[in-house]
Design a protein around this motif. Structure first.
Motif, PDB file in Angstrom:
ATOM      1  N   PRO A  11       0.816  -1.218   0.000  1.00  0.00           N
ATOM      2  CA  PRO A  11       0.000   0.000   0.000  1.00  0.00           C
ATOM      3  C   PRO A  11       0.847   1.264   0.000  1.00  0.00           C
ATOM      4  N   ALA A  12       0.232   2.376  -0.383  1.00  0.00           N
ATOM      5  CA  ALA A  12       0.906   3.668  -0.337  1.00  0.00           C
ATOM      6  C   ALA A  12       1.324   3.983   1.097  1.00  0.00           C
ATOM      7  N   GLY A  13       2.531   4.489   1.254  1.00  0.00           N
ATOM      8  CA  GLY A  13       3.019   4.872   2.572  1.00  0.00           C
ATOM      9  C   GLY A  13       3.604   3.746   3.387  1.00  0.00           C
ATOM     10  N   SER A  14       3.716   2.551   2.808  1.00  0.00           N
ATOM     11  CA  SER A  14       4.235   1.409   3.570  1.00  0.00           C
ATOM     12  C   SER A  14       5.758   1.372   3.611  1.00  0.00           C
ATOM     13  N   GLY A  15       6.417   2.260   2.880  1.00  0.00           N
ATOM     14  CA  GLY A  15       7.883   2.328   2.934  1.00  0.00           C
ATOM     15  C   GLY A  15       8.578   1.604   1.812  1.00  0.00           C
ATOM     16  N   LYS A  16       7.907   1.475   0.659  1.00  0.00           N
ATOM     17  CA  LYS A  16       8.490   0.716  -0.460  1.00  0.00           C
ATOM     18  C   LYS A  16       9.768   1.368  -0.988  1.00  0.00           C
ATOM     19  N   SER A  17       9.728   2.665  -1.259  1.00  0.00           N
ATOM     20  CA  SER A  17      10.900   3.337  -1.823  1.00  0.00           C
ATOM     21  C   SER A  17      12.059   3.349  -0.836  1.00  0.00           C
ATOM     22  N   THR A  18      11.749   3.527   0.446  1.00  0.00           N
ATOM     23  CA  THR A  18      12.793   3.482   1.471  1.00  0.00           C
ATOM     24  C   THR A  18      13.421   2.093   1.539  1.00  0.00           C
ATOM     25  N   PHE A  19      12.594   1.059   1.426  1.00  0.00           N
ATOM     26  CA  PHE A  19      13.097  -0.311   1.413  1.00  0.00           C
ATOM     27  C   PHE A  19      13.973  -0.558   0.189  1.00  0.00           C
ATOM     28  N   CYS A  20      13.544  -0.057  -0.974  1.00  0.00           N
ATOM     29  CA  CYS A  20      14.361  -0.195  -2.195  1.00  0.00           C
ATOM     30  C   CYS A  20      15.741   0.425  -1.984  1.00  0.00           C
ATOM     31  N   SER A  21      15.782   1.620  -1.406  1.00  0.00           N
ATOM     32  CA  SER A  21      17.060   2.299  -1.173  1.00  0.00           C
ATOM     33  C   SER A  21      17.932   1.515  -0.206  1.00  0.00           C
ATOM     34  N   ALA A  22      17.303   0.972   0.850  1.00  0.00           N
ATOM     35  CA  ALA A  22      18.065   0.177   1.818  1.00  0.00           C
ATOM     36  C   ALA A  22      18.616  -1.098   1.175  1.00  0.00           C
ATOM     37  N   LEU A  23      17.813  -1.742   0.321  1.00  0.00           N
ATOM     38  CA  LEU A  23      18.284  -2.931  -0.385  1.00  0.00           C
ATOM     39  C   LEU A  23      19.462  -2.612  -1.293  1.00  0.00           C
ATOM     40  N   ILE A  24      19.341  -1.509  -2.028  1.00  0.00           N
ATOM     41  CA  ILE A  24      20.418  -1.122  -2.945  1.00  0.00           C
ATOM     42  C   ILE A  24      21.702  -0.825  -2.176  1.00  0.00           C
ATOM     43  N   THR A  25      21.588  -0.068  -1.092  1.00  0.00           N
ATOM     44  CA  THR A  25      22.755   0.272  -0.283  1.00  0.00           C
ATOM     45  C   THR A  25      23.438  -0.979   0.240  1.00  0.00           C
ATOM     46  N   HIS A  26      22.647  -1.909   0.763  1.00  0.00           N
ATOM     47  CA  HIS A  26      23.227  -3.133   1.312  1.00  0.00           C
ATOM     48  C   HIS A  26      23.816  -4.007   0.209  1.00  0.00           C
ATOM     49  N   ALA A  27      23.095  -4.133  -0.907  1.00  0.00           N
ATOM     50  CA  ALA A  27      23.585  -4.969  -2.007  1.00  0.00           C
ATOM     51  C   ALA A  27      24.898  -4.431  -2.566  1.00  0.00           C
ATOM     52  N   GLN A  28      24.998  -3.129  -2.708  1.00  0.00           N
ATOM     53  CA  GLN A  28      26.234  -2.536  -3.209  1.00  0.00           C
ATOM     54  C   GLN A  28      27.390  -2.754  -2.233  1.00  0.00           C
ATOM     55  N   SER A  29      27.080  -2.747  -0.942  1.00  0.00           N
ATOM     56  CA  SER A  29      28.134  -2.915   0.065  1.00  0.00           C
ATOM     57  C   SER A  29      28.738  -4.317   0.035  1.00  0.00           C
ATOM     58  N   ILE A  30      27.980  -5.286  -0.498  1.00  0.00           N
ATOM     59  CA  ILE A  30      28.505  -6.657  -0.585  1.00  0.00           C
ATOM     60  C   ILE A  30      28.878  -7.019  -2.023  1.00  0.00           C
ATOM     61  N   GLY A  31      28.957  -5.999  -2.885  1.00  0.00           N
ATOM     62  CA  GLY A  31      29.475  -6.205  -4.231  1.00  0.00           C
ATOM     63  C   GLY A  31      28.481  -6.663  -5.262  1.00  0.00           C
ATOM     64  N   ARG A  32      27.185  -6.477  -5.024  1.00  0.00           N
ATOM     65  CA  ARG A  32      26.176  -6.872  -6.002  1.00  0.00           C
ATOM     66  C   ARG A  32      26.061  -5.822  -7.108  1.00  0.00           C
ATOM     67  N   ASN A  33      25.798  -6.287  -8.315  1.00  0.00           N
ATOM     68  CA  ASN A  33      25.497  -5.404  -9.435  1.00  0.00           C
ATOM     69  C   ASN A  33      23.983  -5.202  -9.461  1.00  0.00           C
ATOM     70  N   VAL A  34      23.519  -4.105  -8.871  1.00  0.00           N
ATOM     71  CA  VAL A  34      22.093  -3.924  -8.627  1.00  0.00           C
ATOM     72  C   VAL A  34      21.595  -2.646  -9.299  1.00  0.00           C
ATOM     73  N   HIS A  35      20.353  -2.695  -9.786  1.00  0.00           N
ATOM     74  CA  HIS A  35      19.769  -1.553 -10.505  1.00  0.00           C
ATOM     75  C   HIS A  35      18.344  -1.318 -10.037  1.00  0.00           C
ATOM     76  N   LEU A  36      17.940  -0.053 -10.031  1.00  0.00           N
ATOM     77  CA  LEU A  36      16.579   0.317  -9.658  1.00  0.00           C
ATOM     78  C   LEU A  36      15.731   0.493 -10.911  1.00  0.00           C
ATOM     79  N   PHE A  37      14.566  -0.147 -10.909  1.00  0.00           N
ATOM     80  CA  PHE A  37      13.581  -0.007 -11.985  1.00  0.00           C
ATOM     81  C   PHE A  37      12.377   0.686 -11.362  1.00  0.00           C
ATOM     82  N   ASN A  38      12.168   1.958 -11.717  1.00  0.00           N
ATOM     83  CA  ASN A  38      10.999   2.668 -11.218  1.00  0.00           C
ATOM     84  C   ASN A  38       9.788   2.307 -12.068  1.00  0.00           C
ATOM     85  N   LEU A  39       8.809   1.642 -11.437  1.00  0.00           N
ATOM     86  CA  LEU A  39       7.603   1.229 -12.148  1.00  0.00           C
ATOM     87  C   LEU A  39       6.399   2.085 -11.742  1.00  0.00           C
TER      88      LEU A  39
END
Length: 280
Positions: A11-39
């Motif tokens: 739902p709106a306001g559940s923190g999806k974009s914040t979660f995406c940013s946290a996932l990207i930050t963590h994935a990059q810190s462990i060397g993942r090649n990660v990309h954001l797809f804004n849908l």
């Protein structure tokens, strides 16, 4: 090489974009090649610039202005337009192999619960573009204080699981706010124990609490819905605290297991297999 995608919905306001940013930050810190797809064709601000952005194809603002549609009708039109212009999607996705795509979705839950549009897109990504997909569904943890909202959230999560038909992870977001305002370790521990009831919900236990807040004429309906949740026994939640790297890492690990991340990689020969440095 594998192609992997994580669908971040809820739902709106559940923190999806914040979660995406946290996932990207963590994935990059462990060397993942990660990309954001804004849908989300209405999204305006991003902590990480999207590698793929539906707004480059169509925006909700333009659709509402030109076609005189409301937000929900305009959003449906945007997704139908996307599915009618697969050459754009093909070009955007074609360059990503052995990559992790994090898909930030809109907050209209109808897209996941009963409209077929998102399920069509998921099927397309899986069968045509060979992505291994895990869907995540975020529900705000503060709904625990409003049993009727939590009850509705469990129902929407189950509906999304059935509709999307891919490996699925339900998440209670904003857990960093749950203990806010509590003073003393005993009070915080009590709050954590209470929270555990909602990670693996017992719908029969919740039914009484929901009935206490709703009109008696709805009690039979509540009981029928509770029994439906109990019969399917599908919904459980993982807690998410985006301020905790351990919490984000744990959820990423569960996503990896769901999509079998890394199993398509070619085995690498250990450096010492030639015996050059081996001593008996």
């Amino acid at each position: 090489m594998g192609r992997y995608a994580v669908l971040v919905s809820g739902p709106a306001g559940s923190g999806k974009s914040t979660f995406c940013s946290a996932l990207i930050t963590h994935a990059q810190s462990i060397g993942r090649n990660v990309h954001l797809f804004n849908l989300d064709p209405a999204a305006e601000r991003f902590e990480f610039q999207p590698s793929i952005d539906i707004k480059e194809l169509i925006s909700l603002e333009d659709v509402m202005e030109e076609l005189k549609l409301g937000p929900n009708g305009g959003l449906i039109y945007c997704f139908e337009y996307l599915l009618d212009n697969l050459d754009w999607l093909d070009e955007e996705l074609g360059q990503y192999d052995d990559d992790y795509i994090i898909i930030d979705c809109p907050g209209q839950i109808e897209l996941y619960t009963h409209f077929p549009i998102m399920s069509r897109l998921v099927t397309l990504l899986s069968r045509t573009y060979n992505f291994k997909i895990c869907a995540t569904y975020l529900l705000e943890s503060q709904f625990m204080d409003d049993k009727t909202k939590y009850f509705a959230g469990v129902l929407s999560a189950m509906s999304a699981m059935i509709n999307l038909e891919v490996p699925h992870l339900n998440i209670l977001s904003k857990m960093d706010l749950v203990e806010r305002g509590e003073t003393g370790e005993e009070a915080k521990a009590g709050r954590r124990r209470e929270m555990e009831r909602y990670l693996d919900p017992d719908p029969l236990l919740l039914a009484g609490e929901v009935n206490a807040k709703t009109n008696p004429k709805f009690h039979s309906l509540n009981q029928a819905l509770v029994q439906l949740i109990e019969d399917f026994s599908m919904v459980s939640f993982m807690p998410l605290d985006v301020t905790s790297e351990e919490s984000v890492g744990s959820i990423l690990s569960h996503i990896d297991n769901a999509i079998q991340y890394g199993e398509d990689e070619e085995p690498k020969e250990p450096k010492d297999m030639d015996g050059g440095d081996f001593q008996d």
